[in-house]
Design a protein around this motif. Structure first.
Motif, PDB file in Angstrom:
ATOM      1  N   ARG A   1      -2.314   4.603   5.076  1.00  0.00           N
ATOM      2  CA  ARG A   1      -3.530   3.780   5.214  1.00  0.00           C
ATOM      3  C   ARG A   1      -4.448   4.318   6.296  1.00  0.00           C
ATOM      4  N   ASN A   2      -5.742   4.203   6.102  1.00  0.00           N
ATOM      5  CA  ASN A   2      -6.717   4.597   7.108  1.00  0.00           C
ATOM      6  C   ASN A   2      -6.736   3.524   8.203  1.00  0.00           C
ATOM      7  N   ALA A   3      -6.119   3.839   9.332  1.00  0.00           N
ATOM      8  CA  ALA A   3      -5.976   2.855  10.412  1.00  0.00           C
ATOM      9  C   ALA A   3      -7.323   2.484  11.026  1.00  0.00           C
ATOM     10  N   GLN A   4      -8.301   3.380  10.973  1.00  0.00           N
ATOM     11  CA  GLN A   4      -9.610   3.092  11.559  1.00  0.00           C
ATOM     12  C   GLN A   4     -10.300   1.919  10.870  1.00  0.00           C
ATOM     13  N   GLU A   5      -9.974   1.675   9.611  1.00  0.00           N
ATOM     14  CA  GLU A   5     -10.603   0.595   8.859  1.00  0.00           C
ATOM     15  C   GLU A   5      -9.725  -0.651   8.745  1.00  0.00           C
ATOM     16  N   ALA A   6      -8.495  -0.563   9.238  1.00  0.00           N
ATOM     17  CA  ALA A   6      -7.535  -1.662   9.081  1.00  0.00           C
ATOM     18  C   ALA A   6      -7.943  -2.889   9.890  1.00  0.00           C
ATOM     19  N   LYS A   7      -7.771  -4.044   9.285  1.00  0.00           N
ATOM     20  CA  LYS A   7      -8.068  -5.317   9.945  1.00  0.00           C
ATOM     21  C   LYS A   7      -6.797  -6.145  10.058  1.00  0.00           C
ATOM     22  N   CYS A   8      -6.779  -7.006  11.051  1.00  0.00           N
ATOM     23  CA  CYS A   8      -5.647  -7.901  11.269  1.00  0.00           C
ATOM     24  C   CYS A   8      -5.532  -8.880  10.112  1.00  0.00           C
ATOM     25  N   GLY A   9      -4.326  -9.072   9.635  1.00  0.00           N
ATOM     26  CA  GLY A   9      -4.080 -10.006   8.544  1.00  0.00           C
ATOM     27  C   GLY A   9      -4.277 -11.455   8.949  1.00  0.00           C
ATOM     28  N   ARG A  10      -4.201 -11.756  10.250  1.00  0.00           N
ATOM     29  CA  ARG A  10      -4.365 -13.133  10.708  1.00  0.00           C
ATOM     30  C   ARG A  10      -5.819 -13.451  11.076  1.00  0.00           C
ATOM     31  N   CYS A  11      -6.424 -12.647  11.957  1.00  0.00           N
ATOM     32  CA  CYS A  11      -7.759 -13.007  12.477  1.00  0.00           C
ATOM     33  C   CYS A  11      -8.897 -12.201  11.860  1.00  0.00           C
TER      34      CYS A  11
ATOM     35  N   MET B   1      12.933   8.065   9.734  1.00  0.00           N
ATOM     36  CA  MET B   1      11.612   7.680  10.220  1.00  0.00           C
ATOM     37  C   MET B   1      10.959   6.768   9.192  1.00  0.00           C
ATOM     38  N   SER B   2      10.407   5.685   9.640  1.00  0.00           N
ATOM     39  CA  SER B   2       9.759   4.723   8.763  1.00  0.00           C
ATOM     40  C   SER B   2       8.424   5.271   8.286  1.00  0.00           C
ATOM     41  N   ASP B   3       7.997   4.812   7.115  1.00  0.00           N
ATOM     42  CA  ASP B   3       6.696   5.250   6.599  1.00  0.00           C
ATOM     43  C   ASP B   3       5.620   4.212   6.903  1.00  0.00           C
ATOM     44  N   GLU B   4       5.894   3.351   7.884  1.00  0.00           N
ATOM     45  CA  GLU B   4       4.885   2.401   8.330  1.00  0.00           C
ATOM     46  C   GLU B   4       5.062   2.115   9.816  1.00  0.00           C
ATOM     47  N   SER B   5       3.974   1.665  10.430  1.00  0.00           N
ATOM     48  CA  SER B   5       3.975   1.280  11.838  1.00  0.00           C
ATOM     49  C   SER B   5       3.789  -0.227  11.932  1.00  0.00           C
ATOM     50  N   ARG B   6       4.184  -0.779  13.071  1.00  0.00           N
ATOM     51  CA  ARG B   6       3.868  -2.170  13.387  1.00  0.00           C
ATOM     52  C   ARG B   6       2.804  -2.138  14.471  1.00  0.00           C
TER      53      ARG B   6
ATOM     54  N   ARG C   1       1.840  -4.847   9.635  1.00  0.00           N
ATOM     55  CA  ARG C   1       2.498  -3.647   9.119  1.00  0.00           C
ATOM     56  C   ARG C   1       1.418  -2.708   8.604  1.00  0.00           C
ATOM     57  N   MET C   2       1.514  -1.438   8.997  1.00  0.00           N
ATOM     58  CA  MET C   2       0.502  -0.453   8.641  1.00  0.00           C
ATOM     59  C   MET C   2       1.187   0.734   7.956  1.00  0.00           C
ATOM     60  N   PRO C   3       1.010   0.852   6.640  1.00  0.00           N
ATOM     61  CA  PRO C   3       1.557   2.038   5.962  1.00  0.00           C
ATOM     62  C   PRO C   3       0.934   3.310   6.535  1.00  0.00           C
ATOM     63  N   GLU C   4       1.736   4.366   6.665  1.00  0.00           N
ATOM     64  CA  GLU C   4       1.249   5.621   7.233  1.00  0.00           C
ATOM     65  C   GLU C   4       0.077   6.192   6.434  1.00  0.00           C
TER      66      GLU C   4
ATOM     67  N   GLY D   1       5.237  -3.810  18.875  1.00  0.00           N
ATOM     68  CA  GLY D   1       4.546  -2.728  18.189  1.00  0.00           C
ATOM     69  C   GLY D   1       5.352  -1.446  18.229  1.00  0.00           C
ATOM     70  N   THR D   2       5.019  -0.522  17.339  1.00  0.00           N
ATOM     71  CA  THR D   2       5.720   0.760  17.313  1.00  0.00           C
ATOM     72  C   THR D   2       4.879   1.895  17.891  1.00  0.00           C
ATOM     73  N   LEU D   3       3.626   1.630  18.221  1.00  0.00           N
ATOM     74  CA  LEU D   3       2.769   2.663  18.794  1.00  0.00           C
ATOM     75  C   LEU D   3       3.057   2.851  20.279  1.00  0.00           C
TER      76      LEU D   3
END
Length: 144
Positions: free
Chosen positions: A22-32, A1-6, A17-20, A56-58
């Motif tokens: 990391r607080n996903a609620q605060e994550a922002k897109c690296g592009r926009c 199992m990977s320790d990150e999601s796409r 790429r989102m490390p497990e 995506g992996t979700l």
């Protein structure tokens, strides 16, 4: 199992790429720079559904609806409540069947509202008819 999601950004389609840890609620897109999760189902087109499914992996939850459909409109706030609870563990999308008839046909949609649960590029479950947020979350829990 990977320790990150796409995680695919619903705004620009970039794959993040989102490390497990990391607080996903605060994550922002690296592009926009938009938040990757805002608790609101994104109204998307067929191309974005495909991108979410394949890049995506979700797990992806898609509400197939139409603006003229009374039960669809009645379920919309319930679907939004479910998204607030279900994100960031799942991606919640809305697909207008009138504007995306080819994709609705590809999924074999015969009635709306219909919810699809997609994982690894494949449909794993579906349910038709308007539901409350607790029913939606229960259905997702049974099919996760």
């Amino acid at each position: 199992m990977s320790d990150e999601s796409r995680v695919v950004c619903v705004h620009c389609g970039a794959i993040n790429r989102m490390p497990e840890a990391r607080n996903a609620q605060e994550a922002k897109c690296g592009r926009c720079g938009q938040l990757l999760f805002d608790g609101v189902p994104a109204d998307v087109d067929a191309g974005m559904v495909d991108r979410q499914m394949t890049k995506g992996t979700l797990p992806v939850v898609v509400d197939v609806w139409a603006p003229w459909c009374g039960p669809c409109r009645a379920m919309a706030p319930e679907y939004e409540k479910a998204a607030k609870v279900g994100e960031p563990g799942m991606r919640f999308l809305k697909l207008n069947s009138d504007e995306n008839q080819e994709m609705a046909a590809r999924f074999g949609i015969r009635g709306i509202p219909t919810m699809l649960l997609l994982r690894d590029g494949k449909e794993v479950a579906r349910v038709s008819g308007a539901m409350s947020s607790s029913q939606i979350l229960g259905w997702l829990g049974q099919n996760r």
